[in-house]
Write a protein that holds these residues in place. Structure first.
Motif, PDB file in Angstrom:
ATOM      1  N   GLU A   1       0.798  -1.223   0.000  1.00  0.00           N
ATOM      2  CA  GLU A   1       0.000   0.000   0.000  1.00  0.00           C
ATOM      3  C   GLU A   1       0.829   1.272   0.000  1.00  0.00           C
ATOM      4  OE1 GLU A   1      -3.646  -0.406   2.514  1.00  0.00           O
ATOM      5  OE2 GLU A   1      -2.640  -2.228   3.148  1.00  0.00           O
ATOM      6  N   LYS A   2       2.119   1.140   0.221  1.00  0.00           N
ATOM      7  CA  LYS A   2       2.950   2.347   0.302  1.00  0.00           C
ATOM      8  C   LYS A   2       3.354   2.840  -1.095  1.00  0.00           C
ATOM      9  CE  LYS A   2       6.126   0.867   3.363  1.00  0.00           C
ATOM     10  NZ  LYS A   2       5.880  -0.477   3.744  1.00  0.00           N
ATOM     11  N   ILE A   3       3.715   4.105  -1.147  1.00  0.00           N
ATOM     12  CA  ILE A   3       4.113   4.713  -2.426  1.00  0.00           C
ATOM     13  C   ILE A   3       5.158   3.870  -3.144  1.00  0.00           C
ATOM     14  CG2 ILE A   3       5.443   6.639  -3.397  1.00  0.00           C
ATOM     15  CD1 ILE A   3       2.862   7.734  -2.789  1.00  0.00           C
ATOM     16  N   GLU A   4       6.165   3.453  -2.401  1.00  0.00           N
ATOM     17  CA  GLU A   4       7.281   2.741  -3.029  1.00  0.00           C
ATOM     18  C   GLU A   4       6.918   1.309  -3.416  1.00  0.00           C
ATOM     19  OE1 GLU A   4       7.207   4.071  -0.078  1.00  0.00           O
ATOM     20  OE2 GLU A   4       8.061   2.787   1.485  1.00  0.00           O
ATOM     21  N   ASP A   5       5.696   0.907  -3.102  1.00  0.00           N
ATOM     22  CA  ASP A   5       5.285  -0.458  -3.425  1.00  0.00           C
ATOM     23  C   ASP A   5       4.686  -0.590  -4.822  1.00  0.00           C
ATOM     24  OD1 ASP A   5       6.108  -1.402  -0.975  1.00  0.00           O
ATOM     25  OD2 ASP A   5       4.184  -1.025  -0.025  1.00  0.00           O
ATOM     26  N   LEU A   6       4.658   0.512  -5.564  1.00  0.00           N
ATOM     27  CA  LEU A   6       4.205   0.432  -6.955  1.00  0.00           C
ATOM     28  C   LEU A   6       5.399   0.774  -7.838  1.00  0.00           C
ATOM     29  CD1 LEU A   6       1.406   0.180  -8.590  1.00  0.00           C
ATOM     30  CD2 LEU A   6       1.698   2.609  -8.962  1.00  0.00           C
ATOM     31  N   GLU A   7       5.681  -0.100  -8.762  1.00  0.00           N
ATOM     32  CA  GLU A   7       6.855   0.133  -9.619  1.00  0.00           C
ATOM     33  C   GLU A   7       6.596  -0.335 -11.045  1.00  0.00           C
ATOM     34  OE1 GLU A   7       9.602   1.337 -10.278  1.00  0.00           O
ATOM     35  OE2 GLU A   7      10.345   2.226  -8.432  1.00  0.00           O
ATOM     36  N   THR A   8       7.499   0.037 -11.907  1.00  0.00           N
ATOM     37  CA  THR A   8       7.399  -0.411 -13.293  1.00  0.00           C
ATOM     38  C   THR A   8       7.626  -1.916 -13.377  1.00  0.00           C
ATOM     39  OG1 THR A   8       9.694   0.239 -13.482  1.00  0.00           O
ATOM     40  CG2 THR A   8       8.064   1.739 -14.400  1.00  0.00           C
ATOM     41  N   PHE A   9       7.090  -2.506 -14.405  1.00  0.00           N
ATOM     42  CA  PHE A   9       7.180  -3.962 -14.557  1.00  0.00           C
ATOM     43  C   PHE A   9       8.366  -4.345 -15.429  1.00  0.00           C
ATOM     44  CE2 PHE A   9       6.101  -7.655 -17.240  1.00  0.00           C
ATOM     45  CZ  PHE A   9       6.112  -8.624 -16.246  1.00  0.00           C
ATOM     46  N   SER A  10       9.153  -5.251 -14.909  1.00  0.00           N
ATOM     47  CA  SER A  10      10.258  -5.796 -15.693  1.00  0.00           C
ATOM     48  C   SER A  10      10.104  -7.317 -15.698  1.00  0.00           C
ATOM     49  CB  SER A  10      11.603  -5.402 -15.066  1.00  0.00           C
ATOM     50  OG  SER A  10      12.580  -6.389 -15.309  1.00  0.00           O
ATOM     51  N   ALA A  11      10.056  -7.887 -16.894  1.00  0.00           N
ATOM     52  CA  ALA A  11       9.850  -9.332 -17.030  1.00  0.00           C
ATOM     53  C   ALA A  11      10.965 -10.105 -16.321  1.00  0.00           C
ATOM     54  CB  ALA A  11       9.801  -9.707 -18.512  1.00  0.00           C
ATOM     55  N   ARG A  12      12.181  -9.650 -16.508  1.00  0.00           N
ATOM     56  CA  ARG A  12      13.323 -10.348 -15.920  1.00  0.00           C
ATOM     57  C   ARG A  12      13.264 -10.284 -14.391  1.00  0.00           C
ATOM     58  NH1 ARG A  12      16.368 -14.438 -16.371  1.00  0.00           N
ATOM     59  NH2 ARG A  12      16.699 -14.022 -18.575  1.00  0.00           N
ATOM     60  N   GLU A  13      13.015  -9.090 -13.880  1.00  0.00           N
ATOM     61  CA  GLU A  13      12.926  -8.930 -12.418  1.00  0.00           C
ATOM     62  C   GLU A  13      11.822  -9.801 -11.838  1.00  0.00           C
ATOM     63  OE1 GLU A  13      14.176  -4.332 -11.382  1.00  0.00           O
ATOM     64  OE2 GLU A  13      12.074  -4.890 -11.485  1.00  0.00           O
ATOM     65  N   PHE A  14      10.685  -9.776 -12.524  1.00  0.00           N
ATOM     66  CA  PHE A  14       9.542 -10.527 -12.016  1.00  0.00           C
ATOM     67  C   PHE A  14       9.881 -12.024 -11.961  1.00  0.00           C
ATOM     68  CE2 PHE A  14       5.534 -12.769 -12.263  1.00  0.00           C
ATOM     69  CZ  PHE A  14       4.721 -12.070 -11.388  1.00  0.00           C
ATOM     70  N   SER A  15      10.458 -12.534 -13.041  1.00  0.00           N
ATOM     71  CA  SER A  15      10.790 -13.958 -13.100  1.00  0.00           C
ATOM     72  C   SER A  15      11.825 -14.312 -12.038  1.00  0.00           C
ATOM     73  CB  SER A  15      11.346 -14.316 -14.482  1.00  0.00           C
ATOM     74  OG  SER A  15      10.467 -13.878 -15.466  1.00  0.00           O
ATOM     75  N   GLN A  16      12.813 -13.441 -11.906  1.00  0.00           N
ATOM     76  CA  GLN A  16      13.855 -13.719 -10.916  1.00  0.00           C
ATOM     77  C   GLN A  16      13.287 -13.683  -9.501  1.00  0.00           C
ATOM     78  OE1 GLN A  16      16.943 -10.940 -11.885  1.00  0.00           O
ATOM     79  NE2 GLN A  16      17.997 -12.398 -13.218  1.00  0.00           N
ATOM     80  N   ALA A  17      12.446 -12.694  -9.256  1.00  0.00           N
ATOM     81  CA  ALA A  17      11.871 -12.582  -7.910  1.00  0.00           C
ATOM     82  C   ALA A  17      10.994 -13.793  -7.613  1.00  0.00           C
ATOM     83  CB  ALA A  17      11.060 -11.297  -7.799  1.00  0.00           C
ATOM     84  N   LEU A  18      10.252 -14.220  -8.617  1.00  0.00           N
ATOM     85  CA  LEU A  18       9.335 -15.349  -8.433  1.00  0.00           C
ATOM     86  C   LEU A  18      10.099 -16.641  -8.146  1.00  0.00           C
ATOM     87  CD1 LEU A  18       6.211 -15.905  -8.751  1.00  0.00           C
ATOM     88  CD2 LEU A  18       6.787 -16.824 -10.984  1.00  0.00           C
ATOM     89  N   LEU A  19      11.206 -16.825  -8.831  1.00  0.00           N
ATOM     90  CA  LEU A  19      11.939 -18.097  -8.719  1.00  0.00           C
ATOM     91  C   LEU A  19      13.226 -17.960  -7.908  1.00  0.00           C
ATOM     92  CD1 LEU A  19      11.264 -19.149 -12.390  1.00  0.00           C
ATOM     93  CD2 LEU A  19      10.333 -20.243 -10.361  1.00  0.00           C
TER      94      LEU A  19
END
Ligand SMILES: Nc1nc2c(ncn2[C@@H]2O[C@H](COP(=O)(O)OP(=O)(O)OP(=O)(O)O)[C@@H](O)[C@H]2O)c(=O)[nH]1
Length: 387
Positions: A368-386
């Motif tokens: 819910e915080k300001i810094e909790d919304l960011e641009t989407f990066s496919a690589r970052e998302f995949s890395q964070a997920l796995l």
């Protein structure tokens, strides 16, 4: 790919003389919905937060101190251009993203703790992906892609397969990477829709803050004319960022939107953000109302809306995909904001969206915080997920 938007210089003839800035920050005025001839002071916020945007054509963010900012155009990045700003804030974002996606990722990651790459591993992975709401098509795609990568690289260790899955997922999600298009038009009109409670107003508020921090003039349109709390919530964000808001109790949301776009044009705002009321795609009259808002906005500005964004709650998994389909059919979406990926076990829905309705994901939210919304990066998302 880390900036929220990028800037291009104003057309030479578009810059107008601007009056001096007010000495004291005025509270954000709440304006009843009707065209207003004169601008109200909007005090620029602090200097640009560079991590949210980039300036590909050179030139820094103008330090406006005037009431009516000079025209500044922003334009979407045609392709990612990494700025050397993968700094601490981005790293801390990665940590939050990882934490947020842990629930989705942990069940997928456990598949790779065994010692053999065999059918059982792929079956377990299939189950884990389906459980994460990746959907049948995207799951099949990922499994086939993964098997091919394993074969091509002659991989024998399950742990290494996890890295290959991250690559496969990155490739699948890559078409969703795009920066928000702001600029080219003045104002850039962004219409925001979604089901109730998806996070529309919060996301608009966060976006407003980033725009205001980057010295961009924003005008908010509270096109939810029925729910007083919704208008108040938007008003709080307007006050916080000292931006104007056009609001009206009762009445026609399309009229409010029309007035906001007209006022945004007259006052040379950089961005007009239209917050619409939450609705379900099954509420056909309300979906028609959204179409009407879009049509009427287009009457106020023949090129608008320039962006039609859908906010979806990532926690709703496959239901979010159904929303994407329905809202896209009704409004021809230009982008998505996926919120509440924190603590969800259904983060695989982004893969499903990429497979079935690849609409750009401009931002993702993990809190819910300001810094909790960011641009989407496919690589970052995949890395964070796995991770
Ligand atoms: N955990 C979490 N909560 C979020 C996120 N984004 C928004 N929220 C919360 O979700 C709730 C609903 O957000 P709103 O912005 O009011 O949603 P809305 O779509 O405008 O709601 P309506 O106006 O009722 O349609 C609020 O409590 C927000 O703080 C997120 O990324 N993560």
């Amino acid at each position: 790919m880390f900036s929220f938007f990028k800037k291009k210089p104003s057309p030479p003839n578009a810059v107008e003389p601007t009056p001096a800035a007010p000495a004291v920050a005025a509270p954000a005025p709440v304006i009843e919905s009707k065209p207003i001839p004169k601008d109200t002071p909007a005090v620029p916020a602090e200097s640009a937060n560079a991590s949210w945007w980039r300036k590909p054509f050179g030139g820094g963010a103008d330090k406006h101190t005037e009431v009516v900012p000079a025209t500044q155009d922003f334009v979407a990045a045609p392709e990612p251009t990494a700025k050397p700003q993968a700094d601490n804030s981005r790293q801390s974002w990665m940590e939050r993203l990882k934490a947020g996606l842990r629930k989705t990722g942990s069940s997928i990651a456990t598949v790779f703790t065994g010692t053999q790459i065999n059918d059982a591993l792929y079956e377990e992975l299939e189950d884990a992906l389906l459980m994460a709401d990746t959907g049948v098509k995207a799951t099949q795609h990922l499994l086939e892609d993964l098997k091919r990568r394993v074969k091509d690289t002659k991989t024998t260790e399950p742990a290494a397969v996890k890295a290959l899955l991250a690559d496969a997922l990155t490739d699948l999600l890559k078409p969703l990477e795009k920066q928000l298009t702001i600029g080219e038009h003045q104002p850039t009109v962004v219409m925001v829709a979604g089901v109730n409670g998806a996070g529309k107003t919060t996301s608009i508020g966060k976006l407003t803050k980033h725009l205001a921090d980057s010295d961009q003039t924003v005008l908010l349109a509270a096109a939810d004319t029925f729910r007083a709390a919704a208008r108040e919530q938007l008003g709080v964000w307007a006050n916080r960022n000292t931006v104007e808001i056009i609001s009206q109790e009762g009445g026609d949301p399309a009229a409010v939107s029309f007035d906001a776009v007209s006022a945004g044009k007259a006052r040379k705002k950089d961005v007009v953000l239209v917050d619409t009321a939450g609705r379900l795609p099954t509420q056909l009259h309300l979906m028609e109302e959204l179409r009407k808002i879009k049509r009427v906005v287009n009457k106020a500005d023949g090129t608008a809306p320039h962006e039609v964004l859908l906010v979806i709650d990532g926690n709703t998994g496959q239901n979010a995909l159904a929303q994407v389909r329905a809202f896209d059919d009704a409004l021809q979406l230009t982008g998505l904001i996926v919120t509440k990926l924190d603590g969800t076990a259904k983060g695989g829905v982004l893969a499903a969206i990429a497979q079935e309705r690849p609409i750009p994901v401009y931002f993702i939210g993990v809190g819910e915080k300001i810094e909790d919304l960011e641009t989407f990066s496919a690589r970052e998302f995949s890395q964070a997920l796995l991770s």
